[in-house]
Design an enzyme around this catalytic site. Structure first.
Site, PDB file in Angstrom:
ATOM      1  CG  HIS A 135      -0.828   4.916   9.197  1.00  0.00           C
ATOM      2  ND1 HIS A 135       0.040   4.204   9.359  1.00  0.00           N
ATOM      3  CD2 HIS A 135      -1.944   4.170   8.830  1.00  0.00           C
ATOM      4  CE1 HIS A 135      -0.094   2.975   9.381  1.00  0.00           C
ATOM      5  NE2 HIS A 135      -1.457   2.881   8.656  1.00  0.00           N
ATOM      6  CB  CYS A 181      -4.583   1.754   7.239  1.00  0.00           C
ATOM      7  SG  CYS A 181      -5.889   1.730   8.259  1.00  0.00           S
TER       8      CYS A 181
END
Length: 228
Positions: A179, A195
């Site tokens: 992301h 992440c």
């Protein structure tokens, strides 16, 4: 069996025996090189005004040039189109034809136990995604994440940034994402809760290049894992 950089190379032709996965920049910049003076990088990492919310340009004076997007030489056992994340080196690679790859700098998880590892599928893609802390995140840091248990809508303050790619394994969400970021200065560091974060300009570029169903491979997060 956990994927290691050693097993990552298994299956390459025997003529490549003994070679290690390598990345070689297309061009070698002088020691005095500054991306802030490069018209190409000023354009690539400049402000974006065509989105629902404006995206600020990256301050290239504060960026290590090696973490900027570039095409590199990269020997891989995986097919072109595969995304390979190397948490140790802080890079994500989009495999190309002819032993080449498009390389992106990334920020990675600061605690290996929380990091995903192995093969997965990019099963979903979202523009300006919403975000919700996982139950594990809330349990670890209730004061920080408890107030956010209902999540945040997509927007300029959302930690996922303008795009997110969602990794699934065997049809189940791994809760591992590639992301964007609201903290571009953290690219190249161990900082996230697990992440993989990219510059907003880079996650938009990667998002546009990979379809749903793309294979993704996350290598071990420590060099020690290679010999495990």
């Amino acid at each position: 069996m956990p994927i290691t950089r050693r097993s990552f190379m298994t299956g390459l032709p025997l003529v490549l025996g003994g070679c290690a996965t390598s990345e070689i920049p297309v061009s070698i910049k002088p020691v005095t090189y500054s991306p802030a003076s490069d018209p190409h990088y000023r354009e690539v990492y400049g402000p974006i005004t065509s989105e629902p919310w404006p995206i600020a340009g990256v301050d290239l004076k504060k960026v290590n040039p090696k973490f900027l997007r570039q095409e590199v030489a990269y020997i891989s056992a995986y097919a072109p189109g595969t995304v390979v994340v190397d948490p140790v080196e802080r890079f994500a690679y989009l495999i190309q034809e002819g032993n080449r790859a498009l390389r992106y700098g990334v920020g990675v998880g600061k605690v290996e136990a929380f990091n995903f590892q192995g093969e997965a599928t990019i099963a979903a893609k979202k523009e300006w995604p919403g975000w919700k802390p996982t139950p594990d995140m809330i349990a670890r840091e209730p004061e920080r994440y408890g107030p956010l248990k209902d999540g945040l809508s997509g927007g300029p303050k959302n930690p996922l940034g303008p795009r997110a790619l969602y990794l699934f394994r065997d049809g189940r969400d791994t809760f591992y994402r590639l992301h964007g970021t609201v903290e571009p200065w953290t690219i190249g560091t161990k900082v996230s809760s697990g992440c993989i974060r990219l510059f907003n300009q880079d996650i938009i570029d990667l998002y546009n290049r990979v379809p749903v169903g793309t294979k993704a491979v996350v290598l071990p997060a420590t060099k020690e894992a290679e010999t495990a």
